[in-house]
Design an enzyme around this catalytic site. Structure first.
Site, PDB file in Angstrom:
ATOM      1  N   SER A  63      33.889  34.364  41.657  1.00  0.00           N
ATOM      2  CA  SER A  63      33.303  35.705  41.804  1.00  0.00           C
ATOM      3  C   SER A  63      32.773  36.000  43.196  1.00  0.00           C
ATOM      4  CB  SER A  63      32.152  35.880  40.826  1.00  0.00           C
ATOM      5  OG  SER A  63      32.647  36.380  39.625  1.00  0.00           O
ATOM      6  N   LYS A  66      34.455  38.631  45.097  1.00  0.00           N
ATOM      7  CA  LYS A  66      34.366  40.056  44.721  1.00  0.00           C
ATOM      8  C   LYS A  66      33.735  40.945  45.799  1.00  0.00           C
ATOM      9  CE  LYS A  66      34.194  38.945  39.763  1.00  0.00           C
ATOM     10  NZ  LYS A  66      33.272  38.759  38.615  1.00  0.00           N
ATOM     11  N   TYR A 188      43.926  39.296  41.261  1.00  0.00           N
ATOM     12  CA  TYR A 188      42.512  38.953  41.053  1.00  0.00           C
ATOM     13  C   TYR A 188      42.357  37.440  40.822  1.00  0.00           C
ATOM     14  CZ  TYR A 188      38.168  38.332  38.468  1.00  0.00           C
ATOM     15  OH  TYR A 188      36.953  37.865  38.039  1.00  0.00           O
ATOM     16  N   TYR A 240      24.865  38.464  38.185  1.00  0.00           N
ATOM     17  CA  TYR A 240      25.150  38.706  36.771  1.00  0.00           C
ATOM     18  C   TYR A 240      23.948  39.360  36.112  1.00  0.00           C
ATOM     19  CZ  TYR A 240      28.656  35.135  37.941  1.00  0.00           C
ATOM     20  OH  TYR A 240      29.650  34.412  38.536  1.00  0.00           O
ATOM     21  N   VAL A 258      31.472  31.185  39.348  1.00  0.00           N
ATOM     22  CA  VAL A 258      31.419  30.165  38.291  1.00  0.00           C
ATOM     23  C   VAL A 258      31.861  28.763  38.737  1.00  0.00           C
ATOM     24  CG1 VAL A 258      31.519  31.665  36.272  1.00  0.00           C
ATOM     25  CG2 VAL A 258      33.642  30.911  37.359  1.00  0.00           C
TER      26      VAL A 258
HETATM   27  N1  GLU Z   1      37.678  33.959  37.943  1.00  0.00           N
HETATM   28  C1  GLU Z   1      36.489  34.058  37.153  1.00  0.00           C
HETATM   29  C2  GLU Z   1      36.710  34.997  35.974  1.00  0.00           C
HETATM   30  O1  GLU Z   1      37.277  36.033  36.139  1.00  0.00           O
HETATM   31  C3  GLU Z   1      35.369  34.490  38.021  1.00  0.00           C
HETATM   32  C4  GLU Z   1      34.095  34.664  37.264  1.00  0.00           C
HETATM   33  C5  GLU Z   1      32.886  34.338  38.081  1.00  0.00           C
HETATM   34  O2  GLU Z   1      32.898  33.576  39.040  1.00  0.00           O
HETATM   35  O3  GLU Z   1      31.859  34.891  37.678  1.00  0.00           O
HETATM   36  O4  GLU Z   1      36.328  34.737  34.879  1.00  0.00           O
END
Ligand code: GLU
Length: 391
Positions: A63, A66, A188, A240, A258
């Site tokens: 994430s 992002k 993604y 989050y 994550v």
């Molecule tokens: N690739 C992970 C997903 O889409 C990233 C989630 C994250 O790092 O919060 O679930």
């Protein structure tokens, strides 16, 4: 050892014994990752990168990609076009929740999965490879070196990514994807699988901290406006469903992933990154969060901490043949302008009506905020002919 490294090392030792939490279970390659690495890095304004612990261990961004892909979308399309596809409100829900706005179907923000998939779908390119290459090029510019994708992690997530695919189908049904489902989701997954070290992440975060200029390569990666938009969204949505508490306790815009990475931005001061794979119930790295929290409190880095230098600018007074010159230096904001005006008022009053004129020289200021200029112009005009402004 460098004193700052010593300090960073001390923080690392303090959090090392904490072994609670677990690696992300839903992506097989991450579930099997070594849970023990621990690393921490800070990148400064002059491009120095200070790091301690397992600072050469590579891990996938997940994430953390992002906000940087959001930067690319904002850079290419502008704020309004991006906001037509994704909101900017904290969702208060887990990262993979189906939190879509009623009516429009817009995901809550670009830092939860639905919003990130929508953002990624906006990146131009005829096929998945072209889109991915453009994203990796942007991430590399932020990091100041060429980054690569961990194919095993990508395949592992793609093979098990039904929930993200389902989110993309929902977005598509609302007309919010900029592409078909497959290019959006596979691109993604690839951006999430880009490999970095904490040192890379610290430089990426510092690039946001310094208004879009990479402090190591000196390259302008995105505009100041784009960097500010991204940091703003990180401050409300980056951690989050614990984003509010994070802002309260730590006070630095941040983004976690994550795989156990975490970046935090101290605007105009430094970029910081930490890595440790065990996650808490929100999906944030336990030890990386503890490290950044400790650093922010020891260094007094909360963004809402008062800053005296802002209220008391650099002032140099020269008594010359043509009268007094007051030279202003550094950054002058609203509070600093008020300080200058008060000082001038007192001086004018003490000198009496027929004293020689005072010139305020604002030309050497590194930054003059519009509010400060307005205060100077109006307040100095009110002092009559006694004070002149040079700007
Ligand atoms: N690739 C992970 C997903 O889409 C990233 C989630 C994250 O790092 O919060 O679930």
């Amino acid at each position: 050892m460098h004193p700052i490294l010593q300090l960073l090392d001390g923080v690392l030792d303090e959090v090392r014994p904490r072994t609670e939490g677990a690696t992300a279970a839903y992506i097989p390659e991450l579930a099997h990752a070594d849970p023990d690495p621990l690393a921490f890095a800070v990148a400064t304004a002059r491009g120095r990168v200070l790091s301690v612990g397992d600072d050469r261990v590579e891990f996938t961004m997940q994430s953390i990609s992002k906000p940087f892909v959001l930067a690319l979308a904002l850079h290419e399309l502008g704020r309004d076009r991006v906001l037509a596809h994704v909101g900017v409100e904290p969702s208060g829900e887990p990262f993979n929740a189906i939190s879509l706005e009623e009516g429009t179907g817009r995901p809550a923000n670009p830092l939860v999965n639905a919003g990130a998939i929508a953002t990624t779908s906006l990146i131009a390119g005829d096929d998945i490879d072209t889109r991915t290459a453009r994203i990796v090029a942007m991430l590399s510019a932020f990091a100041g070196r060429s980054l690569w994708i961990d194919e095993a992690v990508y395949r592992s997530e793609s093979a098990t990514g039904d929930r993200n695919r389902a989110l993309a189908h929902l977005l598509r049904s609302y007309g919010l994807l900029g592409s078909e489902v497959d290019p959006a989701v596979e691109t993604y997954f690839r951006q999430c699988a880009v490999l970095v070290t904490v040192r890379d992440l610290a430089v990426m975060s510092a690039t946001l901290a310094f208004g879009g200029v990479n402090p190591v390569t000196r390259e302008r990666v995105v505009s100041e406006d784009v960097a500010r938009d991204v940091v703003s969204i990180m401050s409300s949505c980056g951690m989050y469903d614990s984003s509010g508490e994070w802002m309260l306790r730590v006070g630095l815009p941040a983004k976690s992933g994550v795989s156990g990475g975490l970046v935090a931005v101290s605007p105009s001061q430094f970029g910081v990154a930490a890595f440790s794979p065990r996650l808490d119930a929100h999906g944030n790295s336990v030890r990386a969060s503890a490290i950044v929290e400790r650093l922010a409190s020891d260094f007094g880095m909360h963004v809402f901490e008062p800053h005296e230098a802002v209220a008391e600018p650099g002032i140099e007074v020269d008594e010359g043949a043509e009268g007094t010159t007051v030279r202003l230096g550094g950054e002058l904001g609203f509070a600093g302008a008020e300080f200058v005006v008060t000082m001038l008022r007192e001086t004018v009053a003490a000198r009496g009506a027929d004293a020689a004129a005072i010139t305020v020289d604002a030309r050497e200021l590194a930054r003059l905020h519009p509010a400060a200029l307005a205060v100077l112009r109006t307040e100095l005009a009110a002092l009559g002919g006694a004070v002149r402004l040079r700007d």
